[in-house]
Scaffold this active site. Structure first.
Site, PDB file in Angstrom:
ATOM      1  N   LYS B  73      43.717  25.643  31.804  1.00 14.50           N
ATOM      2  CA  LYS B  73      42.658  26.250  32.637  1.00 14.50           C
ATOM      3  C   LYS B  73      42.004  27.394  31.875  1.00 14.50           C
ATOM      4  O   LYS B  73      42.689  28.141  31.147  1.00 14.50           O
ATOM      5  CB  LYS B  73      43.275  26.756  33.941  1.00 14.50           C
ATOM      6  CG  LYS B  73      42.269  27.267  34.985  1.00 14.50           C
ATOM      7  CD  LYS B  73      42.981  27.660  36.271  1.00 14.50           C
ATOM      8  CE  LYS B  73      41.999  28.167  37.318  1.00 14.50           C
ATOM      9  NZ  LYS B  73      42.680  28.581  38.561  1.00 14.50           N
ATOM     10  N   SER B 148      40.802  26.737  42.853  1.00 15.42           N
ATOM     11  CA  SER B 148      39.921  26.963  41.740  1.00 15.42           C
ATOM     12  C   SER B 148      40.252  26.158  40.487  1.00 15.42           C
ATOM     13  O   SER B 148      39.448  26.133  39.559  1.00 15.42           O
ATOM     14  CB  SER B 148      39.907  28.444  41.383  1.00 15.42           C
ATOM     15  OG  SER B 148      41.177  28.846  40.968  1.00 15.42           O
ATOM     16  N   SER B 172      45.240  27.577  44.596  1.00 14.69           N
ATOM     17  CA  SER B 172      44.360  27.005  43.580  1.00 14.69           C
ATOM     18  C   SER B 172      44.992  25.992  42.642  1.00 14.69           C
ATOM     19  O   SER B 172      44.289  25.446  41.794  1.00 14.69           O
ATOM     20  CB  SER B 172      43.733  28.131  42.743  1.00 14.69           C
ATOM     21  OG  SER B 172      42.804  28.843  43.536  1.00 14.69           O
TER      22      SER B 172
END
Lengths: 98, 480
Positions: B73, B148, B172
């Protein structure tokens, strides 16, 4: 809790955020809507509740006071304006407070 | 999947270079639709793969996961690579150091192949808030992958990478895992170092893996866990071998299910799939029963006070002075800082910074922040009470399946309710995993969540794996 433009402007100053009036006028009702969803917390009995349960038992870890090479390259490469081993910025004094 | 890959790499049936090339072929063929990756690094990935192949060919004993590609990420630093946190304000920013997790990934021999898209600064539940691109749900590109960590979930769901790392502050990892039909694990707070994870809310953030199987999750958790002196919130808890939890029977285990999350607050297809999942565990000898567990709505409200408050402090550092994008048109420093931030941050980040600053400000602190801290205490106490009677808790990961892109453009805050089942777990610092448990009529994935006591990832993995031995949901691949 009623939010108004004065409160929003004060918070924008505290947050160091400069946004245009169009954005401000969109934000105000959105923020008011979010705050309204929190009103139900007022119904909870919280007088005798400890706010620090999450941090209870935690302590600050210490280490020896010995300098360690941070090895942080790329300072210059990431700097928006780098000169004479310094970050160059506009003047501090003067101008309207924002 | 990991055990099979490890075996093939070890007996040289498969070379790491071939695996990495396959990964990039898949990225080339699928990512135009999915848009999971913000950046890829084929050259460095192939160099690492070739070096690992040379060592394996020479018969060297390497770390178990050596040679396997992984996506990361884009809020986790890899030294020398760009970290943007999907924000304009960090456009082109090169990470000056490795996150501890990146060091561990390297020590494990895993090969990062690229940085994955996310909601800006991890604030969002759809990955629509990225300043660069919108990631789509590989099961239906008109729908969001969740957020997210949407890029991390989508990349695994589409089979581009075998696994990825994401971060979870209010759901997330678990929410996009549910939306994309993959396994997503949020470890206990303090289990995985946050050093080098760009901070959103420091008392809530945790890094965790996305995988196709629970077993793979255990392997990755082994690789990334551990005390880190550079993270003052890192715990010194001993790290068990999490893979030993895989294959343990669940007979006699007691599962509590919050009644609120079996009510009509939850979409009926999601509810039915979760109940079916619970009955599968029951057939294996576990027992489950509904329990009273209030506070879900209160936890949601408390989270949207506490997380923005912490974020407002954490994001003060983005000022255009030492790094990041700067507004050059200002003659005075204060104006430069405010303008850089005002134009560099997206709307959701601005919204949360304002909210966070407001609830911490004089005159409002007691009414909001202090109150929210007390609610957090109530949530922790409620979990403790539940765990005195049950081994784990189970519930839907999300109230609905993935929603259509653009659904919340007029009322962005309405999206916050997507995290109602995940947020309390972060407030209490507990481990939680989302496991695929079915599909809706529209062929959108459904996930159910298992939550354990703090530092009891083993029970969470044990129960989740036991479920997967009886089902095939996790074997389905989007865009196959």
């Amino acid at each position: 809790m009623e939010l108004n433009q004065d409160i929003l402007d004060r918070v924008l100053t505290l947050s160091h955020l400069d946004i245009d009036d169009e954005k401000k006028s969109k934000l105000l009702p959105q923020l008011q809507g979010i705050l309204n969803t929190m009103d139900h917390l007022n119904a909870l009995e919280l007088d005798d509740v400890d706010p620090n349960e999450w941090t209870a038992g935690q302590s600050t870890p210490f280490r020896e006071d010995v300098a360690v090479d941070a090895q942080m390259p790329l300072t210059e490469e990431n700097a928006p304006d780098w000169t004479e081993n310094s970050f160059r910025v506009p003047q501090i004094l003067g101008g309207e407070s924002s | 999947m990991i055990p099979a890959l490890i075996k093939k790499l070890k007996n040289r049936e498969l070379k790491s270079e071939a695996l990495v090339n396959q990964t990039f072929d898949r990225i080339d063929s699928k990512d135009e639709q999915v848009k999971a990756f913000l950046s890829t690094f084929k050259e460095s990935a192939l160099e690492k793969a070739q070096a690992i192949d040379a060592q394996l060919d020479a018969g060297d004993e390497l770390a178990p996961l050596a040679g396997i590609p992984i996506g990361i990420k884009d809020n986790i630093h890899i030294k020398g690579k760009v970290t943007t946190c999907a924000s304009k304000i960090l456009q082109g920013f090169k990470a000056p150091f490795n996150a501890t997790v990146s060091e561990k990934v390297e020590s494990a021999g895993l090969i990062p192949v690229g940085k994955l898209n996310m909601d800006e600064f991890a604030m969002g539940s759809s990955t629509e808030r990225s300043a660069y691109q919108k990631t789509t749900n590989p099961w239906n590109i008109d729908y969001v992958p969740g957020g997210s960590s949407g890029g991390s979930a989508a990349a695994v769901a589409a089979g581009m990478v075998p696994f990825s790392l994401g971060s979870d502050t209010g759901g997330s990892i678990r929410q996009p895992a549910a939306y994309c039909g993959v396994v997503g694990l949020k470890p206990s707070y303090g289990r995985v170092s946050r050093f080098g994870l760009v901070a959103f809310a420091s008392s809530l953030d945790q890094i965790g893996p996305f995988t196709r199987t629970v077993e793979d999750s255990a392997y990755l958790l082994n690789a990334i866990s551990g005390y880190d002196p550079k993270d003052s919130t890192s715990e010194t808890q001993a790290i068990p071998d999490f893979t030993k939890a895989i294959g343990k029977e669940v007979s006699g285990l007691k599962i509590g299910v919050p009644k609120t999350l079996l009510s009509d607050k939850i979409d009926s297809e999601v509810r039915d799939s979760v109940v079916a999942a619970l009955d599968i565990l029951k057939a294996q000898g576990a027992t489950w029963e509904p329990i009273d567990f209030g506070y879900f709505d209160d936890a949601l409200a408390a989270y949207y006070i506490l997380a923005p408050a912490e974020a407002s402090a954490n994001l003060e550092r983005y000022d255009g002075v030492r790094y990041g994008v700067r507004d050059d048109a200002s003659d005075y420093l204060r104006k430069m800082i405010s303008k850089s931030r005002g134009t560099g941050f997206g709307d959701e980040v601005i919204r949360r910074i304002i909210l966070g600053t407001f609830v911490l400000s004089s005159g409002y602190y007691d009414a909001y922040y202090l109150k929210a801290q007390k609610v957090r205490t109530l949530v922790i106490q409620k979990f403790n009470e539940a765990f005195s009677n049950f081994d784990v808790l189970a519930m839907p990961t999300t109230p609905t399946t993935a929603f259509k892109s653009g659904s919340f453009s007029e009322d962005p805050a309405a999206m916050y309710t997507a995290d109602i089942a995940t947020i309390p777990v972060n407030l209490a610092g507990l481990p939680g995993i989302s496991v695929p448990c079915g599909f809706s009529k529209e062929k959108l994935p459904i996930g159910f969540q298992i939550v354990g006591k703090r530092f009891d990832e083993e029970s969470v993995l044990q129960v989740a794996h036991a479920y997967q031995t009886q089902t095939n949901w996790h074997l389905e691949e989007a865009l196959s």
